[in-house]
Design an enzyme around this catalytic site. Sequence first.
Site: not given
Length: 845
Positions: A510, A513, A628
């Site tokens: 997906l 990160g 974040d």
Amino acid sequence: MMKMKSGKWRSIVLAIILFKFVCQSSYASFIPADNYLISCGSSRNVTYLGRTFLPDTTQSSLVLKSANSVVASSNSSVPSPVYQSARIFSTTSSYKFQIEQKGRHWVRLYFYPLTNSDSNLNSASFSVATEQFVLLSNFTFKSYNGSSMFKEYAINVASDNLMLYFVPSNNSVAFVNAIEVVSIPDALFPDQALALNPSAPFSGLSDLGFETVYRLNMGGPLISAQNDTLGRTWENDEKYLHVNSSAVRVAVNPSSIIYTASVTTETAPNWVYSTAEAMGNANVAGMNFNITWVFPVDPNFKYFVRAHFCDIMSASLNNLVFNLYINDDIAIGSLDLSSLTNGLDVPYYKDFVSNSSTDSDTLTVSVGPDTMVDVTNATMNGLEVMKISNEAKSLDGLSSLEDLLPNTPSNKSKLGIITGLIVGAVVTVVLIVVCYCCLVARKSKTPHQGHPWLPLPLYGNSLSLTKMSTTSQKSGTGSCISLASSNLGRVFMFQEILDATNKFDESLLLGVGGFGRVYKGTLEDGTKVAVKRGNPRSEQGLAEFRTEIEMLSKLRHRHLVSLIGYCDERSEMILVYEYMANGPLRSHLYGTDLPPLSWKQRLEICIGAARGLHYLHTGAAQSIIHRDVKTTNILLDENFVAKVADFGLSKTGPALDQTHVSTAVKGSFGYLDPEYFRRQQLTEKSDVYSFGVVLMEVLCTRPALNPVLPREQVNIAEWAMTWQKKGMLDQIMDPNLVGKVNPASLKKFGETAEKCLAEHGVDRPSMGDVLWNLEYALQLEETSSALMEPEDNSTNHIPGIPLTPLEPFDNSVSLIDGGNSGTDDDGEDVTTSAVFSQLVNPRGR
Ligand SMILES: *[C@@H]1O[C@H](CO)[C@@H](O)[C@H](O)[C@H]1NC(C)=O
Ligand SMILES: *[C@@H]1O[C@H](CO)[C@@H](O)[C@H](O)[C@H]1NC(C)=O
């Protein structure tokens, strides 16, 4: 018991810190064994920028041999005092420097054609050589147009003396204004580097001479000799940037640079590592370009290229993977600084040997995104380009020493060269074997094997000792929650994870990160999940892993992504989340072919995310700051319900008696609260600022930072604010929305975003206020223009709009335990100290 333990740890830590300090200060105080700064022809000391050049006739360890030399000096304007005198030679002459310690030395030469001498130095033509290398060959100043010339060489001196010859060309004179001969630390220049095209190890550099041709401080100021421990000069890179490339300067406080045993201030000053050129915001789709520097070079030579890197811009580890090109060759593919340095702000460099690009007299160096990786950014902090001596042992042209100095014993030993070649070849073979073994070992690495990210003594013993002990210390003073003892969700077996993800099938990927790769998975009962697998190479990832588990397992909210469980079997770091079918908000805004969201959908998504953040800020006894907030951390489920994700950076907010948390600045560029950046003080209002950027992004459907745009448009916060202040935000909004938005709703939305983006935190609304205002904007949209907007203040909201009450926070599980409370001691990442408790020895588990 606990106290004793932590006390003991403290003293050990103190000892280690002391040890580290001693080590570092011993690096920092490199004292050159040989340190000649010579003002030629001068009768007095010349001090310039804190460095004193002595006359060339007053030192016993320096002998000038010249049958015929005269002195010139000038009181008129010279480029710097170093140039105000010169020694002029009409026959071959030499300086003989007594060398205390063999090894590489800087040889720096200063030339300036003083006007009031008898000879016309502007037309002087001459050569300069050591016993080993030709440095300048029939050089003339004509082309220099009366300016000064500075040359820097790095020459290995293998005997007790360094001879420096000045050889006038026919009927001319030679001259020199100043000379430096200074020892270089042995470690600075290796014998080997990676040759390119074809890519292979290149060894034998120790026998070759270097001439510095470019030394750049990317994105930073000129660093002059007195500010460099080795007297080097670093210039700004801008004039070498290729016109079409578009780079953003980034900078951090130089004191935040963390040197290691392998990269010290001698490698480059922290001023070099604390600034960089970068592409800007990560993950901007369509942002595909290289940052390229172009250097004129002599195509007849090879060049030693040293590239300096330091990840000063990522919010967390493993967020920066890019390629380095030299000419058109890939020099480093998928350069992953996190895995090389195990930390942010930790410098790294790599050496290459390259030619000029084919058929051209330029050398180009580029950094650019790696298309294999989801993260779109690239950076470089410093670059050194040095010319390597050629077969004729020259750094200038093809005439050899024999041509130049027929009477000197320069023709040392051919045997040495041959030995060098043999040693080089052997080393090459060994290196290839080692590389091969590494590769095989890496390939065969399966999850059944050990713990590949355990701190290996990569930097030699001192550092790994320090690292291990720091880790232990954290466990000693930390809270000692262990994963097993607290209720942190379902514990998965690794086999279950393998089955769910079809053995981490790349087609189920997906995204990539901050923490590692995220795969789509299906559990046995058919539940769709997102499986986040920690990058096994990243030691700090473990900290974020723990943070995320601890945070998420105690936070339950409709607008926060839920953690289903985790797997730490075999030291895997795997988190299992609810699957968010519609992925990150950003992918619905730009960079993909997904259909545009309606205004109402956008408002609902923003409201959902605001609710999640409001809950974080106020739901607990001590608030939690996300740190974040960005459009990739707001995920959408199958019904487009927004949920806030990625708590790897979260921190607990200030304790009651304090107004902020001091912390190293982390976060994503473009979203960073300017006040937080300036003052390094974190409050909930930093999240509010980032959320303001998100609102603008949602409205304008463009990245927070887009360096490809004209300067004033690069930063969305600035750009949108100029339009908002004119009340013309509609001019830059998503064209898909034009004519489909209720103007009052848009106005409310714009005002809300504007308040979020206020310069000072105190002027920004709370997330609760933001939420009210967005609810109001939605109400305005829904009731269409029938409802006139009343004159209001920002916190006004229409009675009757039901606000979902915040789910009560489960106080039975205290999020913050004693050992961790808020802002104690050192401003270290508070959330990580407990985290480390589990990491002392994953092998032991
Ligand atoms: C020049 O500098 C050297 C070393 O700093 C010093 O020993 C010497 O006395 C100075 N000479 C003069 C004339 O100032
Ligand atoms: C960057 O430069 C390299 C080498 O010239 C080239 O192969 C690559 O396609 C470039 N990438 C982009 C995005 O322009």
